[in-house]
Motif scaffolding. Structure first.
Motif, PDB file in Angstrom:
ATOM      1  N   SER A 159      31.782  36.646  43.710  1.00  0.00           N
ATOM      2  CA  SER A 159      30.414  37.122  43.841  1.00  0.00           C
ATOM      3  C   SER A 159      29.768  36.991  45.022  1.00  0.00           C
ATOM      4  CB  SER A 159      29.649  36.583  42.579  1.00  0.00           C
ATOM      5  OG  SER A 159      30.425  37.121  41.438  1.00  0.00           O
ATOM      6  N   GLU A 185      32.745  45.074  39.409  1.00  0.00           N
ATOM      7  CA  GLU A 185      33.074  43.524  38.964  1.00  0.00           C
ATOM      8  C   GLU A 185      33.892  43.843  37.682  1.00  0.00           C
ATOM      9  OE1 GLU A 185      31.837  40.106  39.235  1.00  0.00           O
ATOM     10  OE2 GLU A 185      30.106  40.297  41.061  1.00  0.00           O
ATOM     11  N   GLU A 216      23.042  40.368  38.877  1.00  0.00           N
ATOM     12  CA  GLU A 216      23.063  39.350  39.810  1.00  0.00           C
ATOM     13  C   GLU A 216      22.493  39.821  41.322  1.00  0.00           C
ATOM     14  OE1 GLU A 216      26.301  36.779  39.384  1.00  0.00           O
ATOM     15  OE2 GLU A 216      27.763  38.731  39.207  1.00  0.00           O
TER      16      GLU A 216
HETATM   17 MG    MG Z   1      30.991  36.437  39.523  1.00  0.00          MG
END
Ligand code: MG
Ligand code: ADP
Lengths: 572, 209
Positions: free
Chosen positions: A191, A437, A217
């Motif tokens: 990430s 993701e 995030e």
């Molecule tokens: Mg991650």
């Protein structure tokens, strides 16, 4: 020029070169980027193995115990040695040395000026350096030559070489031309690396970004749970260029209100979208028939109409004999099924299973604003969209929303591209990178054939849309999608299947496998794939305050390389 | 003068010495002798004392089982035939230049052999690139090569160290290892002998390549 590590002793293009090292084995590491000079050509390669050798096995089999220790040491020094295997990857023609052959050099420059020949640039290797060619570690100039120079414009530091900390750049405009992947076990820094890549793409403005932020995030600042420091979000640094979109009514992301909310018109949901959720919704194999019939009858209103039906609703009526009996109410699922010639039980079962969707607040018949269009317009204008899922954290939400939205977005791009191609009127479409993701949820073997994502991965850059997929289980991603990824950036992976998947379709897999297996568990990555000139292990750039400061100071675009640069590059 | 040439080949010569002179001629010592064809110039052949043969004295057998007196010993020394000394050719000098190749011609019979001074030992062994060690390692017949090498290196090392050249012996050992590296059994055997020839305090000078 750097210290000579050793000399080429033998080897082949296929199996790599054997280099006798004159440094101890601990001074070189697998994955090191090395340079070998031969008359007229410079070769670039990667260390794939280091080996202990002896001139004769007896020197290690039986040491003579009582030799004078000095003799023992001298004996070892001359009979034991270390070799490295170097995989040659690129080669570049060298112009004549201006100090030794000024005329030849001048002739060379004139030819370049006249356009009679190109500036030398690294090309894939077609031969190997001769015996005893000296080998040295790549210096910053070599790394830049291969991966990109700062003044080439749109290049961006993603990390540093392991041995000497030379900056390794990515040519961002090339990077986004093909779908790419960031892989690695959980906690290896995927990430963070994705943040770094996207920050580069946004800063250098090479594409619009559509980011599906399943875990909220990326948009706003938040605490790093691992280190207790602040992780800054994209909205903080590109407030005017990033649109944060929250899924559902009155969504808040990290306690803040998004720029706008996404509500999905139920008319946008197709039977295929539902079929994609077969696993999530536990649909049976009769579901497609029912869905088809619904769509046939109600068109794009099918979802609303089906949602409104009451399963099992009965009504009373009097039969011809005046007796009161019950039958399915006209607005019941069963009544519709009967009418449509569908098995009533199947229709009722589907209705029951779709209840999870019927209750989603973000699916409405008529959203107050057309947020889907808004997202497309924003992207078209060159803005970046972070779609935060807010409290809708289930796979069901993720699958449904990413798929519908990406389909709509791609349709817009396809249309634009076709207009551009056929009539040349609209300008060239702006490149778009869609970031997902947990990509295996969308691109696994069962699903990939149907999702829009595999279509995008396979059509490559035809419509100016590419994927950046981020995943910890690459083995679960459909291989055909994996093989389309131009650049693969991979952190440590423990699972044999995952390693195999990440390397699928690449040359020299054995060498790469070794490099991958021995990465640090965090903040180291192997950058590879046919999108990059040479596989290389990098310590990833740190994502912190300093990163943003450096990035904002980085020149956006610069002039391309000129003839004068050649001296600097080749002769230091 | 310590003896005269009896006969010679390109690689070796045989010298006759008086028994009492042999004590000045240790095994492994560097000796020299003018080479044939250069009698009136300054050419010298260099060699290492590689083998000595003391012939049986005519009285030895008779007195072997009897008590001997000093007189008997004296008589025997006076009557014994010359000691045969085999010298392994290791190089030559012509017009002031030392070469570690074999001489163009062997020495002439009756040529006089001399023991080299320390300065000459140093000059010969430090000329060129220690090529003369090839001749030592290649010596055939019954010459005990590892022992010869050990004896020579011990003597030459002392000469070099007396002149502050501590690294000479390292280079010599390195060269031996290099020449024998494809024959591990021989190399181990040779290094074993060299281990005995070097003092315990022998240390490695890291500057030596
Ligand atoms: Mg991650
Ligand atoms: N490039 C980086 N800069 C700063 N910290 C990093 C970096 N890469 C990883 N980290 C640290 O490692 C932790 C895990 O990284 P993360 O990207 O969340 O892993 P993943 O997404 O692979 O599970 C982060 O919380 C952070 O503390």
């Amino acid at each position: 020029m750097d210290e000579v590590l050793g000399y080429v002793l033998g080897g082949s293009l296929q199996e790599g070169l054997t280099v006798r090292l004159q440094i101890p084995p601990q001074d070189i590491q697998e994955g090191a980027f090395v340079v070998m000079d031969a008359p007229g050509w410079r070769f670039f390669g990667v260390v794939t193995d280091v080996a202990l050798r002896t001139t004769h096995p007896r020197y290690v089999e039986n040491e003579t115990p009582d030799l004078n220790p000095v003799l023992t040491r001298m004996l070892r020094r001359s009979t034991l040695y270390v070799t490295a295997t170097v995989l040659p990857v690129r080669m570049m023609e060298l112009p004549p040395d201006p100090n030794q052959d000024p005329e030849g050099y001048q002739r060379f420059l004139d030819e370049v000026h006249r356009g009679a020949r190109d500036l030398p640039r690294p090309i894939p290797v077609k031969t190997i350096p001769p015996h005893f060619a000296p080998v040295r570690l790549a210096d910053q100039g070599d790394v830049d030559e291969i991966f990109g120079k700062e003044k080439e414009g749109k290049t961006f530091v993603i990390g540093y070489t392991r041995e000497q900390g030379h900056a390794v750049r990515l040519r961002l405009d090339e990077f986004i031309k093909r779908s790419a992947g960031v892989f690695g076990a959980t906690g290896t820094g995927k990430s963070f690396l994705t943040r770094i890549l996207l920050a580069g793409i946004m800063h250098h403005d090479v594409a619009s970004v559509l980011l599906f932020d399943m875990h909220n995030e990326y948009a706003y600042d938040r605490q790093d749970p691992d280190r207790g420091v602040l992780i800054e979000g994209f909205k903080t640094h590109f407030p005017g260029r990033v649109r944060v979109v929250g899924l559902g009514p009155a969504a808040t992301i990290q306690g803040r209100a998004p720029d706008y909310n996404l509500m999905i018109p139920s008319s946008e949901i197709t039977p295929e979208d539902i079929e994609l959720l077969t696993h999530e919704l536990d649909l049976t194999d009769t579901a497609p028939v029912v869905l088809h019939a619904l769509h046939q009858e109600f068109g794009s209103a099918w979802f609303e109409r089906f949602r409104a039906m009451r399963p099992g609703a009965q009504e009373e009526y009097e039969d011809d004999n005046g007796r009161v009996r019950t039958r399915p109410a006209p607005d019941s699922v069963e009544a519709w099924a009967k009418e449509a010639g569908i098995h009533q039980g199947s229709a009722a079962a589907l209705h029951r299973k779709l209840r999870r969707l019927f209750s989603k607040e973000y699916i409405v018949p008529h959203p107050p604003v057309n947020a889907v269009q808004q997202i497309i317009d924003d992207l078209l204008q060159g803005l970046h969209v972070v779609l935060s899922f807010g409290r809708y954290e289930t796979d069901l939400d993720y699958l449904l929303v990413t798929n519908i939205l990406t389909r709509k977005v791609r349709e817009a791009w396809v249309q634009m591209t076709e207009e551009h191609r056929s009539r040349g009127e609209a300008g060239e479409p702006r490149p778009l990178v869609v970031v997902v993701e947990e990509a295996h949820k969308l691109l696994n073997r069962d699903m990939a054939v149907q999702t829009i994502f595999s279509t995008i991965a396979r059509e490559m850059r035809k419509y100016y849309v590419t994927l950046l997929i981020v995943d910890q289980r690459p083995s679960q991603i459909y291989d055909e999608v994996m093989s389309q990824l131009g650049t693969r950036i991979c952190g440590w992976l423990g699972d044999e299947d995952d390693i195999r998947a990440v390397l699928a379709g690449l040359a020299n897999r054995d060498a790469l496998r070794g490099m991958l297996a021995r990465l640090e568990p965090r903040e180291e990555a192997l950058v590879m794939g046919w999108g990059v000139p040479l596989p290389i292990v990098v310590r990833t750039r740190r994502y912190d305050r300093r990163f943003w400061k450096d990035l904002m100071g980085e020149a956006g675009f610069g002039p391309g390389p000129g003839v004068d640069d050649i001296n600097e590059v080749l002769f230091g | 003068m310590i003896g005269r040439l009896l006969r010679s080949t390109t690689t070796e010569f045989l010298v006759g010495c008086r028994l009492e002179d042999v004590q000045h001629l240790p095994f492994g010592a560097l000796v020299k002798m003018p080479w044939w064809g250069a009698l009136d110039r300054s050419g010298m052949v260099y060699g290492l004392v590689a083998w000595m043969h003391i012939p049986e004295g005519s009285m030895a057998r008779q007195v072997a089982v009897q008590p001997i007196t000093p007189g008997i010993l004296q008589d025997q020394r006076a009557t014994v035939e010359p000691v045969e000394v085999r010298v392994l050719v290791v190089g030559y000098e012509s017009q002031g230049e030392i070469s570690h190749l074999l001489p163009p011609h062997p020495p002439e019979p009756m040529a006089a052999m001399h023991l080299c001074e320390e300065d000459e030992v140093v000059a010969f062994t430090s000329a060129g690139r220690l090529g003369y060690l090839r001749h030592v390692l290649q010596a055939g017949g019954d010459i005990p090569v590892p022992e010869l090498l050990a004896a020579h290196l011990r003597q030459a090392r002392l000469a070099h160290e007396a002149r502050g050249q501590r690294d000479w012996v390292h280079r010599a050992v390195q060269r031996v290892i290099h020449l024998l590296r494809d024959d591990p059994p021989r190399l181990f055997w040779t290094l074993d002998a060299l281990s005995d020839a070097l003092p315990q305090s022998f240390t490695l000078e890291e500057a030596v390549p």
